[in-house]
Design a protein around this motif. Structure first.
Motif, mmCIF file in Angstrom:
data_model
loop_
_atom_site.group_PDB
_atom_site.id
_atom_site.type_symbol
_atom_site.label_atom_id
_atom_site.label_comp_id
_atom_site.label_asym_id
_atom_site.label_seq_id
_atom_site.Cartn_x
_atom_site.Cartn_y
_atom_site.Cartn_z
ATOM 1 N N GLU A 94 0.999 -1.406 0.166
ATOM 2 C CA GLU A 94 0.122 -0.039 0.353
ATOM 3 C C GLU A 94 0.710 1.076 0.015
ATOM 4 N N ALA A 95 1.607 1.361 0.788
ATOM 5 C CA ALA A 95 2.962 2.252 0.603
ATOM 6 C C ALA A 95 3.590 3.187 -0.737
ATOM 7 N N PHE A 96 3.758 1.494 -1.285
ATOM 8 C CA PHE A 96 4.516 1.227 -2.473
ATOM 9 C C PHE A 96 3.268 2.407 -3.539
ATOM 10 N N LEU A 97 2.436 1.450 -3.548
ATOM 11 C CA LEU A 97 1.160 2.357 -4.502
ATOM 12 C C LEU A 97 1.338 3.745 -4.096
ATOM 13 N N LYS A 98 1.078 4.120 -3.217
ATOM 14 C CA LYS A 98 1.295 6.019 -2.935
ATOM 15 C C LYS A 98 1.945 6.587 -2.678
ATOM 16 N N ASN A 99 2.968 5.899 -3.378
ATOM 17 C CA ASN A 99 4.222 6.397 -3.037
ATOM 18 C C ASN A 99 4.416 8.001 -4.103
ATOM 19 N N PRO A 100 4.769 8.966 -4.082
ATOM 20 C CA PRO A 100 4.873 9.890 -5.447
ATOM 21 C C PRO A 100 5.997 9.435 -5.906
ATOM 22 N N ASP A 101 7.165 8.457 -6.116
ATOM 23 C CA ASP A 101 7.301 8.526 -6.679
ATOM 24 C C ASP A 101 6.843 7.453 -7.883
ATOM 25 N N TYR A 102 6.161 6.549 -7.558
ATOM 26 C CA TYR A 102 5.612 5.318 -8.300
ATOM 27 C C TYR A 102 4.136 5.777 -9.038
ATOM 28 N N GLN A 103 3.405 7.259 -8.062
ATOM 29 C CA GLN A 103 2.384 7.748 -8.820
ATOM 30 C C GLN A 103 3.040 9.014 -10.297
ATOM 31 N N ALA A 104 4.045 8.449 -10.191
ATOM 32 C CA ALA A 104 4.598 10.381 -10.957
ATOM 33 C C ALA A 104 5.297 8.639 -12.527
ATOM 34 N N VAL A 105 5.427 8.368 -11.902
ATOM 35 C CA VAL A 105 6.020 7.624 -13.285
ATOM 36 C C VAL A 105 5.319 6.434 -13.863
ATOM 37 N N ALA A 106 4.782 5.918 -12.820
ATOM 38 C CA ALA A 106 3.171 4.960 -13.355
ATOM 39 C C ALA A 106 2.381 6.117 -13.947
ATOM 40 N N GLN A 107 2.014 6.973 -13.986
ATOM 41 C CA GLN A 107 1.208 8.102 -14.481
ATOM 42 C C GLN A 107 1.426 9.002 -15.870
ATOM 43 N N GLN A 108 2.757 9.213 -15.008
ATOM 44 C CA GLN A 108 3.408 10.032 -16.356
ATOM 45 C C GLN A 108 4.007 9.708 -17.800
ATOM 46 N N GLN A 109 5.016 8.579 -17.202
ATOM 47 C CA GLN A 109 5.412 7.416 -18.084
ATOM 48 C C GLN A 109 5.117 6.930 -18.535
ATOM 49 N N LEU A 110 4.888 5.431 -17.683
ATOM 50 C CA LEU A 110 4.049 4.335 -18.143
ATOM 51 C C LEU A 110 2.811 4.034 -18.853
ATOM 52 N N ARG A 111 1.669 4.350 -19.243
ATOM 53 C CA ARG A 111 0.286 4.682 -18.392
ATOM 54 C C ARG A 111 0.339 5.282 -20.335
ATOM 55 N N PRO A 112 0.968 6.613 -20.573
ATOM 56 C CA PRO A 112 1.165 6.987 -21.562
ATOM 57 C C PRO A 112 0.750 5.402 -22.878
ATOM 58 N N LEU A 113 2.032 4.753 -22.365
ATOM 59 C CA LEU A 113 2.397 3.264 -23.414
ATOM 60 C C LEU A 113 1.424 2.095 -23.544
ATOM 61 N N VAL A 114 0.852 2.806 -22.690
ATOM 62 C CA VAL A 114 -0.714 0.858 -22.761
ATOM 63 C C VAL A 114 -1.858 1.227 -23.156
ATOM 64 N N ASP A 115 -1.803 -0.287 -23.100
ATOM 65 C CA ASP A 115 -3.341 -0.073 -24.264
ATOM 66 C C ASP A 115 -4.575 -1.087 -22.977
ATOM 67 N N LYS A 116 -3.773 -1.892 -21.739
ATOM 68 C CA LYS A 116 -4.413 -1.874 -20.597
ATOM 69 C C LYS A 116 -3.804 -2.938 -19.863
ATOM 70 N N TYR A 117 -4.357 -3.215 -18.736
ATOM 71 C CA TYR A 117 -3.111 -4.333 -17.979
ATOM 72 C C TYR A 117 -4.227 -4.750 -16.914
ATOM 73 N N LYS A 118 -4.156 -6.128 -16.598
ATOM 74 C CA LYS A 118 -4.364 -7.020 -15.385
ATOM 75 C C LYS A 118 -3.155 -7.270 -14.334
ATOM 76 N N VAL A 119 -3.879 -6.912 -13.227
ATOM 77 C CA VAL A 119 -3.173 -7.081 -11.871
ATOM 78 C C VAL A 119 -3.549 -8.303 -10.743
ATOM 79 N N TYR A 120 -2.995 -8.731 -10.744
ATOM 80 C CA TYR A 120 -2.949 -9.972 -9.671
ATOM 81 C C TYR A 120 -2.309 -9.756 -8.141
#
Length: 132
Positions: free
Chosen positions: A102-128
């Protein structure tokens, strides 16, 4: 008919007891596995870009292990409908406990990479996610 109605609460009660509590602490490691389909599906350069942009996440607090890879070609005697090789990148991260995840997912560094760098490359994803 009366006997059936008398047994019904017992059967329903037993079902309730067998239902696992999804938020009960496990006492073991927590695993976060994501399968990612890119907008440029199957493109080796797009896969490498996603993997390279993800690398800094392995150094965030709470991460015990952070692995990335692409579908593996393995010869099998029989084809299996259970085997999914249609994704582009797999991510497997391990954390000490649910709080670390939970702390990882809320980390601002994670949020920045996930939203600004990775998400634009992604069509869809599935999490387990699962606990040991």
């Amino acid at each position: 008919m009366t006997r059936v109605y008398c047994l019904l609460p017992l059967v329903l009660g037993a079902c309730h007891v067998l239902t696992p509590d999804p938020i009960a602490p496990s006492g073991g490691s927590v695993h976060h596995v994501a399968l990612v389909w890119l907008k440029q599906a199957g493109d080796p350069a797009a896969r490498r870009q996603y993997i390279e942009l993800s690398r800094p996440l392995e150094h965030l607090p709470g991460v015990l292990s952070y692995r990335l890879g692409t579908p593996l070609e393995v010869r099998r005697e029989r084809a299996s409908t259970a085997l999914d090789k249609g994704y582009d990148v797999a991510v497997s991260a391990t954390f000490a406990d649910p709080n670390a995840l939970e702390a990882f997912l809320k980390n601002p560094d994670y949020q920045a990479v996930a939203q600004q760098q990775l998400r634009p490359l992604v069509d869809k994803y599935k999490v387990y996610e699962f606990a040991e």
